[in-house]
Enzyme design. Structure first.
Site, PDB file in Angstrom:
ATOM      1  N   ASP A  45       0.880  -1.140  -0.010  1.00 48.06           N
ATOM      2  CA  ASP A  45       0.000  -0.369   0.061  1.00 48.06           C
ATOM      3  C   ASP A  45       0.908   1.035   0.131  1.00 48.06           C
ATOM      4  OD1 ASP A  45       0.528  -0.007   2.566  1.00 48.06           O
ATOM      5  OD2 ASP A  45      -1.098  -0.067   3.263  1.00 48.06           O
ATOM      6  N   SER A  46       2.016   1.033   0.115  1.00 47.63           N
ATOM      7  CA  SER A  46       2.772   2.146  -0.708  1.00 47.63           C
ATOM      8  C   SER A  46       2.895   2.337  -1.768  1.00 47.63           C
ATOM      9  CB  SER A  46       4.619   1.758  -0.223  1.00 47.63           C
ATOM     10  OG  SER A  46       4.954   0.320  -1.435  1.00 47.63           O
ATOM     11  N   LYS A  76      -0.750  -9.549   2.848  1.00 48.31           N
ATOM     12  CA  LYS A  76      -0.212  -8.760   4.005  1.00 48.31           C
ATOM     13  C   LYS A  76      -0.789  -8.194   4.528  1.00 48.31           C
ATOM     14  CE  LYS A  76       3.641  -6.273   3.879  1.00 48.31           C
ATOM     15  NZ  LYS A  76       3.282  -5.164   3.887  1.00 48.31           N
ATOM     16  N   GLU A  90      -0.985  -5.921   8.956  1.00 49.71           N
ATOM     17  CA  GLU A  90      -0.073  -5.424   9.636  1.00 49.71           C
ATOM     18  C   GLU A  90      -0.042  -5.920  11.514  1.00 49.71           C
ATOM     19  OE1 GLU A  90       0.636  -0.821   8.987  1.00 49.71           O
ATOM     20  OE2 GLU A  90       0.981  -1.475   6.747  1.00 49.71           O
ATOM     21  N   ASP A  95      -1.040  -5.924  -0.718  1.00 48.31           N
ATOM     22  CA  ASP A  95      -1.260  -5.501   0.879  1.00 48.31           C
ATOM     23  C   ASP A  95      -2.765  -5.235   0.984  1.00 48.31           C
ATOM     24  OD1 ASP A  95       0.831  -5.764   2.819  1.00 48.31           O
ATOM     25  OD2 ASP A  95       1.880  -3.325   1.840  1.00 48.31           O
ATOM     26  N   GLU A 106      10.000  -4.512   9.703  1.00 46.69           N
ATOM     27  CA  GLU A 106      10.308  -3.026   8.864  1.00 46.69           C
ATOM     28  C   GLU A 106      11.014  -2.126  10.531  1.00 46.69           C
ATOM     29  OE1 GLU A 106       6.858  -0.989   6.596  1.00 46.69           O
ATOM     30  OE2 GLU A 106       8.445   0.948   6.872  1.00 46.69           O
TER      31      GLU A 106
HETATM   32  O1  KIV Z   1       3.799  -1.059   1.389  1.00 39.91           O
HETATM   33  C1  KIV Z   1       5.015  -1.678   1.305  1.00 39.91           C
HETATM   34  O2  KIV Z   1       5.457  -1.296   0.126  1.00 39.91           O
HETATM   35  C2  KIV Z   1       5.932  -2.473   2.593  1.00 39.91           C
HETATM   36  C3  KIV Z   1       6.676  -3.215   2.478  1.00 39.91           C
HETATM   37  C4  KIV Z   1       7.466  -1.783   2.455  1.00 39.91           C
HETATM   38  C5  KIV Z   1       7.017  -3.987   3.217  1.00 39.91           C
HETATM   39  O3  KIV Z   1       4.946  -2.726   3.286  1.00 39.91           O
END
Ligand code: KIV
EC number: 2.1.2.11
Length: 261
Positions: free
Chosen positions: A44-45, A113, A115, A83, A182
């Protein structure tokens, strides 16, 4: 042959480092896949690097599905992980199941994924994995908690270091196939890596994780504000700027298009 979560476990046992990078579109994903990257994370970055938000919080499930489907269309071998975005899984295991189910059904991604490692999240991992949905964990600096944690390194004092370790252990026992660590101290990441039966994928967590992940925009030098732990391997902003200047010059001089174009 397509990479599976089980293969990653074998690679941990064989101490073969795992390479992971992020992608948000077909073009980048197909290049990463052809170059041999093993995990392509639609993180989600992308909300920050591709969509211009200040944090990852505004990213919606529909946006993640849109980008993950595009990534998957460019990938043949890598394991594609998507994510779960902010507040599409934290409310309850049932909410997580609905969101993860949509991701797998509508994009073709093989895993999600999430968090955090607090008890509700551990219960969610149990429910998702029981339903056949592979889950990757993510502890340490968790960007969806930016308003609580900031972007500071986590686990610097013994109490928070122990909390991160316990979260990682609980997630592994609940069934995650890998865990992102992280921005935590390298010695903490090394000892968690030694303790866990599943691979750790580090970002800003030192060299002793089972694999490493970077945001591809950081790797390529495309990000405006580079994180301190993510070195750029090239300066793509500069290369693009030079190429655009060359093209603009040729257009203005009426040198483009040439006769063979
Ligand atoms: O959102 C993302 O790109 C991530 C990575 C930094 C692991 O979670």
């Amino acid at each position: 042959m397509a990479i599976t979560p089980t293969q990653l476990l074998d690679w941990k046992r064989q101490q073969r480092p795992i390479v992971a990078l992020t992608a948000w579109d077909t073009a980048i994903a197909s290049v990463l896949d052809a170059a041999g990257v093993e995990i392509i994370l639609v993180g989600d970055s992308l909300g920050m690097v591709a969509l211009g938000y200040d944090t990852t919080l505004p990213v919606s499930l529909d946006t993640m599905i849109h980008h993950t489907a595009a990534v998957k269309r460019g990938v043949q071998r890598a394991l594609v992980v998507c994510d779960l975005p902010f507040l599409t899984y934290q409310e309850s295991p049932a909410q997580a199941m609905g969101s993860a189910g949509r991701i797998l059904r509508e994009t073709g991604a093989q895993a999600v994924k999430l968090e955090g490692g607090y008890p509700r999240m551990v219960e969610t991992v149990v429910r998702l994995t029981e339903a056949g949905i592979p889950v990757m964990g993510h502890v340490g600096l968790t960007p969806q908690s930016v308003h609580q944690l900031g972007y500071r390194q986590q686990g610097q004092d013994p109490a928070t270091a122990e909390k991160i370790r316990q979260q990682a252990i609980a997630l592994a026992e609940a069934g995650v196939f890998a865990i992102v660590l992280e921005h935590i101290p390298g010695d903490l990441a090394a000892s968690i890596t030694e303790q866990l039966p599943v691979p750790t994928i580090g970002i800003g967590a030192g060299p002793h994780c089972d694999g490493q992940v970077l945001v591809t925009a950081d790797l390529l030098g495309l990000t405006v504000k580079q994180p301190p732990f993510a070195p750029a391997y090239m300066n793509l902003r500069h290369t693009i700027t030079e190429t655009v200047h060359k093209f603009s010059g040729e257009v203005r001089q009426r040198q483009f298009p040439r006769l063979n174009h």
